[in-house]
Motif scaffolding. Structure first.
Motif, mmCIF file in Angstrom:
data_model
loop_
_atom_site.group_PDB
_atom_site.id
_atom_site.type_symbol
_atom_site.label_atom_id
_atom_site.label_comp_id
_atom_site.label_asym_id
_atom_site.label_seq_id
_atom_site.Cartn_x
_atom_site.Cartn_y
_atom_site.Cartn_z
ATOM 1 N N PRO A 30 45.267 73.724 67.545
ATOM 2 C CA PRO A 30 45.216 72.959 67.288
ATOM 3 C C PRO A 30 45.562 72.173 66.032
ATOM 4 C CG PRO A 30 43.240 73.034 67.887
ATOM 5 C CD PRO A 30 43.811 74.261 67.726
ATOM 6 N N ALA A 31 46.054 71.282 64.823
ATOM 7 C CA ALA A 31 46.671 71.047 63.604
ATOM 8 C C ALA A 31 45.942 71.260 62.627
ATOM 9 C CB ALA A 31 47.048 69.336 64.289
ATOM 10 N N ALA A 32 46.184 72.048 61.989
ATOM 11 C CA ALA A 32 45.092 72.803 60.732
ATOM 12 C C ALA A 32 44.357 71.456 59.662
ATOM 13 C CB ALA A 32 46.049 73.659 59.247
ATOM 14 N N ALA A 33 43.083 71.707 59.398
ATOM 15 C CA ALA A 33 42.932 70.817 58.653
ATOM 16 C C ALA A 33 43.297 70.495 57.268
ATOM 17 C CB ALA A 33 40.752 70.624 59.111
ATOM 18 N N PRO A 34 43.109 69.914 56.347
ATOM 19 C CA PRO A 34 43.755 69.777 55.216
ATOM 20 C C PRO A 34 42.441 71.028 54.808
ATOM 21 C CG PRO A 34 43.318 67.698 55.460
ATOM 22 C CD PRO A 34 42.906 68.572 56.394
ATOM 23 N N ALA A 35 43.080 71.982 53.891
ATOM 24 C CA ALA A 35 41.638 72.878 53.440
ATOM 25 C C ALA A 35 42.752 73.497 52.114
ATOM 26 C CB ALA A 35 42.263 74.252 53.780
ATOM 27 N N ASP A 102 48.794 70.594 73.785
ATOM 28 C CA ASP A 102 49.981 69.577 74.696
ATOM 29 C C ASP A 102 51.210 70.579 73.957
ATOM 30 O OD1 ASP A 102 48.374 68.777 77.114
ATOM 31 O OD2 ASP A 102 48.659 66.659 75.901
ATOM 32 N N TYR A 103 52.293 70.828 74.162
ATOM 33 C CA TYR A 103 53.301 71.245 73.729
ATOM 34 C C TYR A 103 54.132 69.499 73.836
ATOM 35 C CZ TYR A 103 53.720 76.002 73.570
ATOM 36 O OH TYR A 103 52.863 77.356 73.038
ATOM 37 N N ILE A 104 54.239 68.247 74.163
ATOM 38 C CA ILE A 104 54.289 66.955 73.649
ATOM 39 C C ILE A 104 53.184 66.198 73.346
ATOM 40 C CG2 ILE A 104 56.169 67.484 75.544
ATOM 41 C CD1 ILE A 104 54.353 65.880 77.707
ATOM 42 N N SER A 105 53.807 64.873 73.197
ATOM 43 C CA SER A 105 52.867 63.922 72.150
ATOM 44 C C SER A 105 53.285 62.730 73.443
ATOM 45 C CB SER A 105 52.962 63.566 71.133
ATOM 46 O OG SER A 105 54.308 63.500 70.923
ATOM 47 N N GLY A 106 52.452 62.078 72.948
ATOM 48 C CA GLY A 106 52.542 61.115 73.822
ATOM 49 C C GLY A 106 50.924 61.053 75.570
ATOM 50 N N TYR A 107 51.049 62.410 75.967
ATOM 51 C CA TYR A 107 49.409 62.224 76.520
ATOM 52 C C TYR A 107 48.773 62.291 76.165
ATOM 53 C CZ TYR A 107 53.020 61.715 80.199
ATOM 54 O OH TYR A 107 54.315 60.807 80.837
ATOM 55 N N ASN A 108 47.904 62.055 74.724
ATOM 56 C CA ASN A 108 46.680 62.955 74.428
ATOM 57 C C ASN A 108 46.595 61.848 73.264
ATOM 58 O OD1 ASN A 108 47.035 64.503 71.570
ATOM 59 N ND2 ASN A 108 48.249 65.589 72.946
ATOM 60 N N PRO A 109 45.411 61.689 72.978
ATOM 61 C CA PRO A 109 44.795 60.463 71.834
ATOM 62 C C PRO A 109 45.175 60.935 70.292
ATOM 63 C CG PRO A 109 42.920 61.335 73.335
ATOM 64 C CD PRO A 109 43.812 62.419 73.302
ATOM 65 N N GLU A 110 45.461 62.235 69.926
ATOM 66 C CA GLU A 110 46.051 62.715 68.154
ATOM 67 C C GLU A 110 44.870 62.327 67.494
ATOM 68 O OE1 GLU A 110 48.563 64.104 68.572
ATOM 69 O OE2 GLU A 110 49.672 63.928 70.116
ATOM 70 N N THR A 111 43.846 62.816 68.169
ATOM 71 C CA THR A 111 42.703 62.885 67.332
ATOM 72 C C THR A 111 43.099 62.619 65.999
ATOM 73 O OG1 THR A 111 41.848 62.408 69.284
ATOM 74 C CG2 THR A 111 40.310 62.468 67.197
ATOM 75 N N ASP A 112 42.898 63.383 66.123
ATOM 76 C CA ASP A 112 43.097 64.435 63.794
ATOM 77 C C ASP A 112 43.583 63.632 62.949
ATOM 78 O OD1 ASP A 112 41.761 66.878 65.419
ATOM 79 O OD2 ASP A 112 43.084 67.500 64.993
ATOM 80 N N LEU A 113 45.210 63.393 63.738
ATOM 81 C CA LEU A 113 46.513 62.521 63.021
ATOM 82 C C LEU A 113 45.688 60.929 62.959
ATOM 83 C CD1 LEU A 113 49.061 62.219 61.348
ATOM 84 C CD2 LEU A 113 49.793 61.594 63.540
ATOM 85 N N ARG A 114 45.331 60.261 63.975
ATOM 86 C CA ARG A 114 44.652 58.746 64.180
ATOM 87 C C ARG A 114 43.537 59.259 62.676
ATOM 88 N NH1 ARG A 114 43.040 58.132 68.899
ATOM 89 N NH2 ARG A 114 42.192 56.339 68.624
ATOM 90 N N THR A 115 42.484 60.347 62.534
ATOM 91 C CA THR A 115 41.544 59.860 61.875
ATOM 92 C C THR A 115 41.579 60.330 60.164
ATOM 93 O OG1 THR A 115 40.489 61.835 63.399
ATOM 94 C CG2 THR A 115 39.376 61.769 61.427
ATOM 95 N N ALA A 116 43.146 60.936 59.959
ATOM 96 C CA ALA A 116 43.910 61.413 58.802
ATOM 97 C C ALA A 116 44.160 60.273 58.458
ATOM 98 C CB ALA A 116 45.263 62.877 58.796
ATOM 99 N N LEU A 117 44.738 59.372 59.459
ATOM 100 C CA LEU A 117 45.263 58.325 58.976
ATOM 101 C C LEU A 117 44.218 56.735 58.988
ATOM 102 C CD1 LEU A 117 47.684 57.512 61.426
ATOM 103 C CD2 LEU A 117 48.879 57.492 58.954
ATOM 104 N N ALA A 118 43.365 57.165 59.546
ATOM 105 C CA ALA A 118 41.920 56.411 59.495
ATOM 106 C C ALA A 118 41.843 56.211 57.630
ATOM 107 C CB ALA A 118 41.054 56.199 60.324
ATOM 108 N N THR A 119 41.421 57.986 57.742
ATOM 109 C CA THR A 119 40.459 57.836 56.123
ATOM 110 C C THR A 119 42.047 57.066 55.134
ATOM 111 O OG1 THR A 119 39.765 59.495 57.087
ATOM 112 C CG2 THR A 119 39.540 59.354 54.766
ATOM 113 N N LEU A 120 43.183 57.486 55.854
ATOM 114 C CA LEU A 120 44.335 56.881 54.634
ATOM 115 C C LEU A 120 43.875 55.910 54.170
ATOM 116 C CD1 LEU A 120 46.159 58.244 53.063
ATOM 117 C CD2 LEU A 120 47.561 57.216 53.750
ATOM 118 N N ILE A 121 43.424 54.349 54.738
ATOM 119 C CA ILE A 121 43.188 53.643 55.307
ATOM 120 C C ILE A 121 41.770 52.108 55.836
ATOM 121 C CG2 ILE A 121 45.727 53.350 55.817
ATOM 122 C CD1 ILE A 121 44.939 52.159 59.165
ATOM 123 N N GLY A 122 41.357 53.032 54.800
ATOM 124 C CA GLY A 122 39.563 52.410 55.408
ATOM 125 C C GLY A 122 39.644 52.454 56.350
#
Ligand SMILES: Cc1ncc(COP(=O)(O)O)c(C=O)c1O
Length: 430
Positions: A30-35, A102-122
């Motif tokens: 999965p996508a790397a967490a910022p470290a 998944d090798y494509i997006s669109g069929y999973n919730p993309e939780t990591d990205l949505r979490t990063a976005l959510a953190t960015l925008i409160g």
């Protein structure tokens, strides 16, 4: 002065870390967490000169059209390209088993990205969905709200088509009434903007659609105060923030809006095709899905319910995530402060040139990193071309009488601002 090697080293180590996490090609992780370690930073021009080298725009070119499309830094492009290669090279290893990405997006919730976005925008990740741009976000809201004939929505005469046409469609198809208020250019103070909406409101008004920053005139609306007023009256607020993510710090709860959409391929420097929509958890259940696939009717899925787009490009999302990391690494507060310092210097300099008219606001509560200005006797298109041919300064013409739009960003140097002013003075003389 910042040491370029240590600055870049931290990006390189992030890339190595991501690679290590990814493991062998057959088992993409999965996508790397910022470290990344905290950045070495000295608040001087040397830092920004070093950062400037992270962009592919040649050093002699000054790019001021972020309001249309930002230029992604190398680390974003690399994340995107690496993942394109990984997908193409190892797709045969995709076995659909639980725990493998998944090798494509669109069929999973993309939780990591949505979490990063959510953190960015409160916000909470459940309140944020990934879209391709602001236009989609606004259409999801306009289409998804259960409005009926007789309902009225208020917007301005300065909307970008992407912030307006979803409402026009709804009006034509369902008979709602779209009421347009006329904004003075520039407005004198925030109260003037608030009064426009308040005075236009009737008992039939159910939505205020508000631009956070208008595209052509760079008018910044006092969204926090406006949302508080709307909330008291039970009016739904949706903010067009296409120009604001990556530009100013955002906090959805502080703004107090019901919905907010943006295009992070502008100021957040994400790859083209990166958007988000926020809908507050309170209002989310009342918004219908516009696109339907597997999860369109699952109300436990949070905002993912509105993300049913079918197959998407997951590599784009890797670039998008890297752009958020890049932004966080500099620091949202520092980005905003830098943008404002540049834009204030530009405005102060332009105000010293009698032939220049600034059309964007100059009231301190209404300004942003974008300035719209014209030069007496020079058509907007000629002004745009003159800045480019004389100084390799890329602004965008907004047509007459507005002149050009000039967006300052982290890849802008103080020298670029000064070169603009020198070029304008030269144009005045010749
Ligand atoms: C204020 C505003 N709203 C909406 C949009 C539409 O953005 P996109 O084309 O990324 O959907 C823009 C684009 O410039 C904009 O400036």
């Amino acid at each position: 002065m910042i040491d370029r090697r240590s600055f870049l080293g931290s990006f390189a180590s992030a890339a190595l870390l991501a690679h290590a996490r990814r493991g062998p090609a057959s088992a993409p992780a999965p996508a790397a967490a910022p470290a990344w370690p905290p950045p070495v930073f000295q608040d001087d021009e040397a830092y920004w000169r070093t950062l400037r080298r992270e962009f592919l725009i040649p050093p002699e070119e000054a790019f001021f059209n972020t309001g249309t499309l930002g230029s992604s830094p190398r680390v974003v492009l690399q994340a995107l390209k690496d993942d394109l290669d990984l997908v193409a090279g190892t797709v045969a290893h995709w076995n659909y088993k639980a725990g493998t990405p998944d090798y494509i997006s669109g069929y999973n919730p993309e939780t990591d990205l949505r979490t990063a976005l959510a953190t960015l925008i409160g916000a909470s990740p459940d309140e944020v969905l990934v879209t391709q741009n602001a236009t989609l976000g606004m259409n999801y809201v306009a289409n998804g709200l259960p409005l009926e004939p007789g309902h009225e929505i208020i917007l301005t005469n300065l909307e970008h088509p992407g912030g307006r046409m979803g409402w026009e469609l709804k009006a034509k198809r369902y008979g709602i009434y779209v009421k347009q208020v006329t904004v003075p250019v520039p407005p004198s103070d925030p109260q003037q903007l608030i009064d426009l909406y308040v005075n236009a409101t009737t008992p039939q008004t159910v939505v205020w659609s508000i631009p956070h920053l208008t595209s052509g005139q760079a008018i910044r609306f006092p969204v926090e105060r406006m949302c508080a007023i709307a909330r008291e009256r039970g009016i739904f607020t949706v903010i067009d923030g296409a120009q604001m993510s990556g530009h100013v710090q955002l906090d959805m709860k502080k703004i107090g809006c019901d919905a907010y959409y943006s295009s992070p391929h502008k100021w957040l420097l994400a790859p083209a095709g990166s958007g988000f929509l926020y809908v507050s958890s309170e209002k989310l259940p009342g918004v219908w899905a516009t696109l339907a696939s597997a999860t369109w009717d699952d109300y436990k899925a949070g905002a993912y319910r509105l993300m049913q787009i079918g197959t998407g490009n997951r590599s784009l999302l890797k670039g998008y995530a890297a752009a958020i990391e890049f932004h966080n690494r500099i620091g949202p507060a520092r980005v905003e402060a830098r943008i404002m310092a540049l834009a204030n210097r530009l405005r102060a300099g332009l105000q010293q040139i009698p032939q220049v008219t600034i059309h964007s606001p100059t009231h301190p509560d209404l300004v942003s990193g974008t300035t719209v200005w014209s030069l007496a006797g020079v058509p907007a298109s000629d002004l745009m071309d003159g800045l480019w041919t004389r100084g390799k300064i890329r602004c965008r013409s907004m047509g007459d009488p507005l002149g050009v739009r000039q967006c300052c960003h982290v890849y802008t140097l103080m020298d670029d601002v000064d070169r603009t002013l020198a070029t304008v003075r030269q144009m005045v003389r010749s």
